[in-house]
Design an enzyme around this catalytic site. Sequence first.
Site, mmCIF file in Angstrom:
data_model
loop_
_atom_site.group_PDB
_atom_site.id
_atom_site.type_symbol
_atom_site.label_atom_id
_atom_site.label_comp_id
_atom_site.label_asym_id
_atom_site.label_seq_id
_atom_site.Cartn_x
_atom_site.Cartn_y
_atom_site.Cartn_z
ATOM 1 N N GLU A 1 4.379 4.882 -0.538
ATOM 2 C CA GLU A 1 4.604 3.433 0.410
ATOM 3 C C GLU A 1 4.622 2.306 -0.580
ATOM 4 O O GLU A 1 5.546 1.524 -0.332
ATOM 5 C CB GLU A 1 3.334 3.264 1.311
ATOM 6 C CG GLU A 1 3.321 4.088 2.432
ATOM 7 C CD GLU A 1 2.449 5.309 2.233
ATOM 8 O OE1 GLU A 1 2.149 5.839 3.164
ATOM 9 O OE2 GLU A 1 1.968 5.462 1.127
ATOM 10 N N PHE B 1 -10.501 5.472 12.884
ATOM 11 C CA PHE B 1 -9.735 6.094 11.808
ATOM 12 C C PHE B 1 -8.589 5.279 11.511
ATOM 13 O O PHE B 1 -7.920 4.981 12.233
ATOM 14 C CB PHE B 1 -9.429 7.474 12.566
ATOM 15 C CG PHE B 1 -8.758 8.297 11.655
ATOM 16 C CD1 PHE B 1 -9.341 8.977 10.392
ATOM 17 C CD2 PHE B 1 -7.501 8.669 11.874
ATOM 18 C CE1 PHE B 1 -8.582 9.698 9.459
ATOM 19 C CE2 PHE B 1 -6.678 9.570 10.868
ATOM 20 C CZ PHE B 1 -7.186 9.971 9.990
ATOM 21 N N GLN B 2 -8.558 5.363 10.073
ATOM 22 C CA GLN B 2 -7.582 5.057 9.280
ATOM 23 C C GLN B 2 -7.315 3.227 9.814
ATOM 24 O O GLN B 2 -6.081 2.607 9.797
ATOM 25 C CB GLN B 2 -6.162 5.330 9.637
ATOM 26 C CG GLN B 2 -6.145 6.695 8.698
ATOM 27 C CD GLN B 2 -4.623 7.286 8.555
ATOM 28 O OE1 GLN B 2 -3.939 7.047 9.682
ATOM 29 N NE2 GLN B 2 -4.627 8.052 7.743
ATOM 30 N N MET C 1 3.906 -1.861 -24.954
ATOM 31 C CA MET C 1 3.757 -3.283 -25.124
ATOM 32 C C MET C 1 2.114 -3.512 -25.535
ATOM 33 O O MET C 1 1.846 -4.330 -26.258
ATOM 34 C CB MET C 1 4.190 -3.909 -23.804
ATOM 35 C CG MET C 1 4.035 -5.559 -24.113
ATOM 36 S SD MET C 1 4.992 -6.339 -25.247
ATOM 37 C CE MET C 1 6.593 -6.579 -24.399
#
Length: 595
Positions: free
Chosen positions: A75, A137-138, A501
């Site tokens: 995602e 849930f979630q 860097m």
Amino acid sequence: MTTDLPRTAHRAAPTPATAPAPEAPVLTGADIFVRSLEAEGVEYVFGHPGGAIIKIYDALAQLQPSFQHILVRHEQAGTHAAEGYAKATGKVGTVLVTSGPGATNTVTGIADAMMDSVPLVVFTGQVSVPLIGGDAFQEVDTMGVTRSVTKHSFQVRHAADLAPTIKAAYHIARTGRPGPVVVDLPKDILVEEAPFEYPDSVEIRGYHPAHEARPDKVERAIRMIRESQKPLLYVGGGTISSNATEDLTELARHARIPVTTTLHGLGSFPESDELALGMLGMHGTYWANMAVQNCDLLIAVGARFDDRVTGKLDAWAPHAEVIHIEIDPSCVSKNVFADLAILGDVKDVLAQIRPHVEPKSTDAWLDQIAGWKRQVVEGEEPVAETGDGLLRPEVAIRKLGQKAGDRGVLTTDVGQHQMWSAQFFGFGRTRSHITSGGLGTMGFGFPAAIGAAFGLRGTDAVVVSINGDGGFLMNMQELGVAKKHGLPIKLAIINNSRLGMVRQWQELFFGERYSETDTSDTNPDFVALAEAFGCVGLRARTPDEADAIIDQAWEINDRPVLMEFVVPNEEMVFPMVPAGAATDNMILKRFAPED
């Protein structure tokens, strides 16, 4: 007048300009979602399915919408792909993810878009309304988690509110100072039915972005330009977001005012122009920074005075009056006091100023700037390789830029290669430089190239993605997405087997204590990795090999090509302004890449 929305959650739906007609079809919330995106003109949705939004994915399968869904592998990569699409096209990027971890995985991309003013709408799944707050849930409080990194947020509680909310989300994302908008979609509203009619417009209380500037402000700006002897245009990414690059170029050339750009401003003014000074700031050109320190009028156009630009604030532009042209009032005098603040859309404001500015005699000022340039570049011999024959990273990037030419659209990750790319790639068109600036997100570059490649399909653009070995590994899984869709991305890995860097700072400022920046014992075989995903993998260690693999890569246009450039691990980015130092206190390096 309020010109932008506060960064707060908003649970109430906006008011549509017209109510649905009596004959409006009754659809499920999932179908309303799909039809709303079609009506909005969405081209691509970068997403990943999950339980909370499975009804939307079922609707996609049944309705076969006009837009294309791109299944990303993570995602976060989906948000970066949407950013790349938005930056390359000027349109709003769209993301669709499920609840819980699906939503939290987007937070980095949302924050990146907020910092860099990228228009996104991120749709997140949510547990059913009756379960919200019960640790289902979630379940995650997505509104709370993203509150500080969004331009605005909505949570839709009724299917009837879905279409006007989507209309409002895209309107907010693209207008004013662009930015990300989150729309949280509880699972039960996707099965609820409601009449559907996509509104032509939407009313949002208190949201009225400025466009044209006040005439008295414009008159004062014209007078300040006329009276200045050493004017300088300091141009940021807002100029590109506003599609104002032609207006800027006309103003600079007409008034003979030199131009320096930020990292995000690259591409807003032709780099081949005699007035172009290149990038300013921490890794900017010596002559651009010296021009800032010696100008008497600094005209900031769509820029926000980032600390990587200004360095030590009380020593920056000490002799200059400041004009700040900006659409977001929160950016005005936040870091640097503006003697004249002009609120409005950059394109509209420049259109007001340009016809009334007279040509100026700035030859003496331009000669002074040319003198600073001669101090650091004259007498240098091009160096393409190290003493042991290894390719220099700056040269690899210059070769890629020369091959891409005016067709090149570059995405980069974050680190040394990002700064070398800004310095040496060359940008021949607007919207040709896509990078993570404000947040500095490793893992941004390659998925952003995927989004740009989708957005630029059918054009003559060549998408080039330059990455460090460290950052590329953070989203390397998206090789499968690029391969599946036959995206001809020219993907370069500048492999110094270091987190370059950070290693550079350790060498310069931390007594050469190289702590956890050596990646040589954990890096994969990048060529084999590319081939495992069905892409083409190539490798170069010398300048001649670099020429050969670049030519080979440009002959392949049905899939991504990964070019690994093996470079020395001790190379450093110069010039450099140490953190907190004045920008005329630069560390210089007498090196010029080959012409």
